[in-house]
Scaffold this motif. Structure first.
Motif, PDB file in Angstrom:
ATOM      1  N   PHE A  19     -21.655  15.359 -86.714  1.00  0.00           N
ATOM      2  CA  PHE A  19     -20.559  15.727 -85.779  1.00  0.00           C
ATOM      3  C   PHE A  19     -20.408  17.039 -85.338  1.00  0.00           C
ATOM      4  CE2 PHE A  19     -17.246  16.443 -82.568  1.00  0.00           C
ATOM      5  CZ  PHE A  19     -17.243  15.381 -81.606  1.00  0.00           C
ATOM      6  N   GLU A  20     -20.461  18.016 -86.111  1.00  0.00           N
ATOM      7  CA  GLU A  20     -19.895  19.320 -86.935  1.00  0.00           C
ATOM      8  C   GLU A  20     -21.167  19.775 -86.528  1.00  0.00           C
ATOM      9  OE1 GLU A  20     -16.994  22.138 -87.238  1.00  0.00           O
ATOM     10  OE2 GLU A  20     -16.177  19.588 -86.379  1.00  0.00           O
ATOM     11  N   ARG A  21     -22.235  19.719 -86.389  1.00  0.00           N
ATOM     12  CA  ARG A  21     -23.010  20.564 -86.392  1.00  0.00           C
ATOM     13  C   ARG A  21     -23.661  20.422 -84.696  1.00  0.00           C
ATOM     14  NH1 ARG A  21     -25.405  18.168 -90.987  1.00  0.00           N
ATOM     15  NH2 ARG A  21     -26.858  16.307 -89.684  1.00  0.00           N
ATOM     16  N   HIS A  22     -23.334  19.448 -84.178  1.00  0.00           N
ATOM     17  CA  HIS A  22     -23.888  19.409 -82.893  1.00  0.00           C
ATOM     18  C   HIS A  22     -22.795  20.098 -82.010  1.00  0.00           C
ATOM     19  CE1 HIS A  22     -24.077  16.760 -79.022  1.00  0.00           C
ATOM     20  NE2 HIS A  22     -22.906  17.074 -78.516  1.00  0.00           N
ATOM     21  N   ALA A  23     -21.554  19.977 -82.351  1.00  0.00           N
ATOM     22  CA  ALA A  23     -20.590  20.652 -82.169  1.00  0.00           C
ATOM     23  C   ALA A  23     -20.642  22.267 -81.966  1.00  0.00           C
ATOM     24  CB  ALA A  23     -18.715  20.279 -82.214  1.00  0.00           C
ATOM     25  N   ALA A  24     -21.588  22.768 -83.325  1.00  0.00           N
ATOM     26  CA  ALA A  24     -21.235  24.199 -83.801  1.00  0.00           C
ATOM     27  C   ALA A  24     -22.854  24.869 -82.871  1.00  0.00           C
ATOM     28  CB  ALA A  24     -21.066  24.291 -84.960  1.00  0.00           C
ATOM     29  N   ALA A  25     -23.218  24.059 -82.605  1.00  0.00           N
ATOM     30  CA  ALA A  25     -24.525  24.962 -82.104  1.00  0.00           C
ATOM     31  C   ALA A  25     -24.276  24.936 -80.999  1.00  0.00           C
ATOM     32  CB  ALA A  25     -25.815  24.049 -82.674  1.00  0.00           C
ATOM     33  N   HIS A 110     -17.580  22.056 -72.942  1.00  0.00           N
ATOM     34  CA  HIS A 110     -17.806  22.250 -74.887  1.00  0.00           C
ATOM     35  C   HIS A 110     -17.160  20.733 -75.085  1.00  0.00           C
ATOM     36  CE1 HIS A 110     -18.734  22.214 -78.763  1.00  0.00           C
ATOM     37  NE2 HIS A 110     -16.926  21.966 -78.823  1.00  0.00           N
ATOM     38  N   ILE A 111     -16.032  20.146 -74.814  1.00  0.00           N
ATOM     39  CA  ILE A 111     -15.740  18.719 -74.238  1.00  0.00           C
ATOM     40  C   ILE A 111     -17.417  17.771 -74.269  1.00  0.00           C
ATOM     41  CG2 ILE A 111     -14.270  17.288 -73.361  1.00  0.00           C
ATOM     42  CD1 ILE A 111     -13.185  19.530 -75.677  1.00  0.00           C
ATOM     43  N   ALA A 112     -17.763  18.238 -72.924  1.00  0.00           N
ATOM     44  CA  ALA A 112     -18.544  17.287 -71.779  1.00  0.00           C
ATOM     45  C   ALA A 112     -19.783  17.182 -72.486  1.00  0.00           C
ATOM     46  CB  ALA A 112     -18.984  18.121 -70.730  1.00  0.00           C
ATOM     47  N   HIS A 113     -20.327  18.365 -73.348  1.00  0.00           N
ATOM     48  CA  HIS A 113     -21.218  18.241 -74.326  1.00  0.00           C
ATOM     49  C   HIS A 113     -20.675  17.288 -75.671  1.00  0.00           C
ATOM     50  CE1 HIS A 113     -24.187  20.128 -77.079  1.00  0.00           C
ATOM     51  NE2 HIS A 113     -23.784  19.843 -77.766  1.00  0.00           N
ATOM     52  N   CYS A 114     -19.634  18.089 -76.306  1.00  0.00           N
ATOM     53  CA  CYS A 114     -18.859  17.044 -77.342  1.00  0.00           C
ATOM     54  C   CYS A 114     -18.737  15.640 -76.667  1.00  0.00           C
ATOM     55  CB  CYS A 114     -18.191  17.790 -78.148  1.00  0.00           C
ATOM     56  SG  CYS A 114     -17.806  19.023 -78.690  1.00  0.00           S
ATOM     57  N   LYS A 115     -18.648  15.226 -75.209  1.00  0.00           N
ATOM     58  CA  LYS A 115     -18.734  13.932 -75.802  1.00  0.00           C
ATOM     59  C   LYS A 115     -20.038  13.120 -75.521  1.00  0.00           C
ATOM     60  CE  LYS A 115     -16.228  10.994 -71.840  1.00  0.00           C
ATOM     61  NZ  LYS A 115     -15.338  11.569 -70.396  1.00  0.00           N
ATOM     62  N   GLN A 116     -20.971  13.559 -75.113  1.00  0.00           N
ATOM     63  CA  GLN A 116     -22.433  13.345 -74.475  1.00  0.00           C
ATOM     64  C   GLN A 116     -22.869  12.225 -76.189  1.00  0.00           C
ATOM     65  OE1 GLN A 116     -25.077  16.194 -74.563  1.00  0.00           O
ATOM     66  NE2 GLN A 116     -24.098  16.560 -72.944  1.00  0.00           N
ATOM     67  N   PRO A 117     -22.902  12.105 -77.112  1.00  0.00           N
ATOM     68  CA  PRO A 117     -23.004  10.717 -78.128  1.00  0.00           C
ATOM     69  C   PRO A 117     -22.017   9.894 -78.349  1.00  0.00           C
ATOM     70  CG  PRO A 117     -22.502  13.061 -78.989  1.00  0.00           C
ATOM     71  CD  PRO A 117     -22.605  13.409 -78.032  1.00  0.00           C
ATOM     72  N   PHE A 118     -20.902  10.016 -77.495  1.00  0.00           N
ATOM     73  CA  PHE A 118     -20.481   9.110 -77.166  1.00  0.00           C
ATOM     74  C   PHE A 118     -20.551   7.688 -75.633  1.00  0.00           C
ATOM     75  CE2 PHE A 118     -18.154  11.325 -80.234  1.00  0.00           C
ATOM     76  CZ  PHE A 118     -17.632  10.545 -81.453  1.00  0.00           C
TER      77      PHE A 118
END
Length: 145
Positions: A19-25, A110-118
């Motif tokens: 998740f950190e890699r997903h968010a940081a990228a 960014h929140i929308a991007h991080c929400k994708q895995p869920f």
């Protein structure tokens, strides 16, 4: 139970790292900020500012790193430090107008991007996940050694 918990701990750590890699990228590619800079801007957004102590408690940034990141954000014109008149030892860090605009530009995408895995999680999935993580958190915080 034996060493069964090690598989779970490893999976938990792997999920966190992924998740950190997903968010940081996303942060680096789409915002031009470092993850630490984004963390500070996101934490200060929609607030009147906060002390270094509060900022350290609400972010994932170590105290030693925090000062340098705030220095760079200040040099970029995104934050400003204000010394409290009531307690001159306390410095408040807040977003400037440019910092507020940056927050508005980067936070929601960014929140929308991080929400994708869920995306395929149901309410029941979230309830289960939060229950189990909450239970683990309680055990970890109540059993300090």
């Amino acid at each position: 139970m034996g060493e069964r918990y090690l598989r779970s701990v490893r999976l938990l750590a792997e999920c966190y790292q992924a998740f950190e890699r997903h968010a940081a990228a996303n942060i680096r590619c789409r915002t031009g900020l470092t993850p630490a800079q984004f963390d500070i801007i996101a934490t200060l957004g929609n607030t009147p500012g906060m002390s270094f102590k509060e900022l350290g408690e609400k972010t994932l940034i170590t105290k030693g790193t925090l000062t340098g990141v705030v220095d760079r954000l200040e040099a970029s014109g995104l934050v400003v430090r204000t010394i409290q008149q009531e307690d001159r030892r306390s410095t408040i860090v807040r977003l400037t107008d440019a910092g507020e605009k940056e927050f508005e530009r980067v936070f929601t995408p960014h929140i929308a991007h991080c929400k994708q895995p869920f995306a395929n999680y149901s309410e029941a999935d979230f309830d289960t996940l939060e229950y189990e993580l909450g239970k683990l958190h309680a055990h970890l915080t109540n059993n300090k050694t």
